[in-house]
Design an enzyme around this catalytic site. Sequence first.
Site, PDB file in Angstrom:
ATOM      1  N   LYS A 117     -21.568 118.789  13.615  1.00 62.78           N
ATOM      2  CA  LYS A 117     -21.159 117.623  12.817  1.00 62.78           C
ATOM      3  C   LYS A 117     -22.075 116.435  13.108  1.00 62.78           C
ATOM      4  CE  LYS A 117     -16.843 116.860  12.034  1.00 62.78           C
ATOM      5  NZ  LYS A 117     -15.455 116.416  11.854  1.00 62.78           N
ATOM      6  N   GLY A 119     -12.988 114.605  -7.760  1.00 61.79           N
ATOM      7  CA  GLY A 119     -13.639 113.299  -7.860  1.00 61.79           C
ATOM      8  C   GLY A 119     -12.987 112.308  -8.807  1.00 61.79           C
ATOM      9  N   SER A 120     -11.679 112.479  -9.097  1.00 59.26           N
ATOM     10  CA  SER A 120     -11.059 111.496 -10.005  1.00 59.26           C
ATOM     11  C   SER A 120     -10.975 110.114  -9.349  1.00 59.26           C
ATOM     12  CB  SER A 120      -9.680 111.968 -10.481  1.00 59.26           C
ATOM     13  OG  SER A 120      -8.760 112.001  -9.423  1.00 59.26           O
ATOM     14  N   ASN A 121     -10.792 110.062  -8.045  1.00 55.65           N
ATOM     15  CA  ASN A 121     -10.795 108.747  -7.374  1.00 55.65           C
ATOM     16  C   ASN A 121     -12.204 108.172  -7.285  1.00 55.65           C
ATOM     17  OD1 ASN A 121      -8.009 107.891  -6.311  1.00 55.65           O
ATOM     18  ND2 ASN A 121      -8.086 110.095  -5.908  1.00 55.65           N
ATOM     19  N   MET A 154     -12.612 116.221   2.503  1.00 54.76           N
ATOM     20  CA  MET A 154     -11.684 116.981   3.335  1.00 54.76           C
ATOM     21  C   MET A 154     -12.272 117.335   4.703  1.00 54.76           C
ATOM     22  SD  MET A 154      -9.040 116.757   1.712  1.00 54.76           S
ATOM     23  CE  MET A 154      -8.113 116.825   0.188  1.00 54.76           C
ATOM     24  N   ARG A 155     -12.744 116.321   5.396  1.00 54.56           N
ATOM     25  CA  ARG A 155     -13.344 116.519   6.710  1.00 54.56           C
ATOM     26  C   ARG A 155     -13.016 115.328   7.604  1.00 54.56           C
ATOM     27  NH1 ARG A 155     -16.912 120.375   7.498  1.00 54.56           N
ATOM     28  NH2 ARG A 155     -16.900 121.355   5.471  1.00 54.56           N
ATOM     29  N   HIS A 159      -4.895 108.632   0.862  1.00 49.88           N
ATOM     30  CA  HIS A 159      -4.110 109.828   1.198  1.00 49.88           C
ATOM     31  C   HIS A 159      -2.857 109.842   0.315  1.00 49.88           C
ATOM     32  CE1 HIS A 159      -2.761 113.158   3.673  1.00 49.88           C
ATOM     33  NE2 HIS A 159      -1.566 112.583   3.712  1.00 49.88           N
TER      34      HIS A 159
HETATM   35  C1  GAR Z   1      -6.468 112.734  -3.733  1.00 51.18           C
HETATM   36  O1  GAR Z   1      -5.127 112.926  -4.127  1.00 51.18           O
HETATM   37  C2  GAR Z   1      -6.520 112.183  -2.319  1.00 51.18           C
HETATM   38  O2  GAR Z   1      -5.449 111.318  -2.025  1.00 51.18           O
HETATM   39  C3  GAR Z   1      -6.473 113.443  -1.507  1.00 51.18           C
HETATM   40  O3  GAR Z   1      -7.298 114.343  -2.189  1.00 51.18           O
HETATM   41  C4  GAR Z   1      -7.182 114.072  -3.593  1.00 51.18           C
HETATM   42  C5  GAR Z   1      -8.574 114.038  -4.188  1.00 51.18           C
HETATM   43  O4  GAR Z   1      -8.514 113.974  -5.578  1.00 51.18           O
HETATM   44  N1  GAR Z   1      -6.906 113.217  -0.150  1.00 51.18           N
HETATM   45  C6  GAR Z   1      -6.354 113.766   0.926  1.00 51.18           C
HETATM   46  O5  GAR Z   1      -5.447 114.573   0.869  1.00 51.18           O
HETATM   47  C7  GAR Z   1      -6.966 113.311   2.244  1.00 51.18           C
HETATM   48  N2  GAR Z   1      -6.200 113.765   3.356  1.00 51.18           N
HETATM   49  P1  GAR Z   1      -9.782 113.573  -6.426  1.00 51.18           P
HETATM   50  O6  GAR Z   1     -10.917 114.494  -5.944  1.00 51.18           O
HETATM   51  O7  GAR Z   1      -9.433 113.855  -7.846  1.00 51.18           O
HETATM   52  O8  GAR Z   1     -10.094 112.139  -6.169  1.00 51.18           O
END
Ligand code: GAR
Length: 192
Positions: free
Chosen positions: A68, A15-17, A93-94, A112
């Site tokens: 789903k 969840g950093s984003n 991731m879905r 991404h």
């Molecule tokens: C991020 O790097 C995002 O770009 C990636 O998951 C990570 C989540 O990090 N997403 C994908 O790969 C989508 N296909 P976070 O949980 O720290 O935000």
Amino acid sequence: MAIKRKIAVFASGNGSNFEAIAKGCADGTINADLAVCVTDRPGAYVVERAARYGIPVVEFRPADFASKAEFETMLLGELRKHGVELICLAGYMRIIGDVLLDAYCGRIINIHPSLLPAFPGADAIGQAMRYGVKIYGVTVHYVDSTLDGGSIISQAAVEYDGNDREILESMIHEKEHALYPATVAGLVDSLS
Ligand code: GAR
């Protein structure tokens, strides 16, 4: 001051984003309320981050639903209850299904960790490293029914010519934490 838009962030893990967007909403650089966080992994670290910002969380287990379509119908009810106008996927991731795609057509975005269309799917950073890439990057794009497909909204490059995955990951995350909130800020301002 324009009215504040309501957004949701979907995340499956760290969840950093999510936090970068929550911070932008809290300090006003994104003119929106982060109305709800959705996670398909109850107890994921993103839940703790959301609690720190006082943001409600919808936690669900996909395995508890027959399909789903069934869990997305439940989510749609939650999103409507919170008045959500834009969905930001952040490490969710879905693949998004028809129920949400139809209801939020053109209003679901994703981040991404590659310069799409290169390296879609799982472990994009590992895929790129194995390929010998020298210019990595991150992409924010609209979500459609394809894996990391959908038209591109913004991108940023990360130059790295080494093979320390930890260093590269932290460079990519830093770039994401700048690009995603800035992109969301622009999009909420242009919502009709
Ligand atoms: C991020 O790097 C995002 O770009 C990636 O998951 C990570 C989540 O990090 N997403 C994908 O790969 C989508 N296909 P976070 O949980 O720290 O935000």
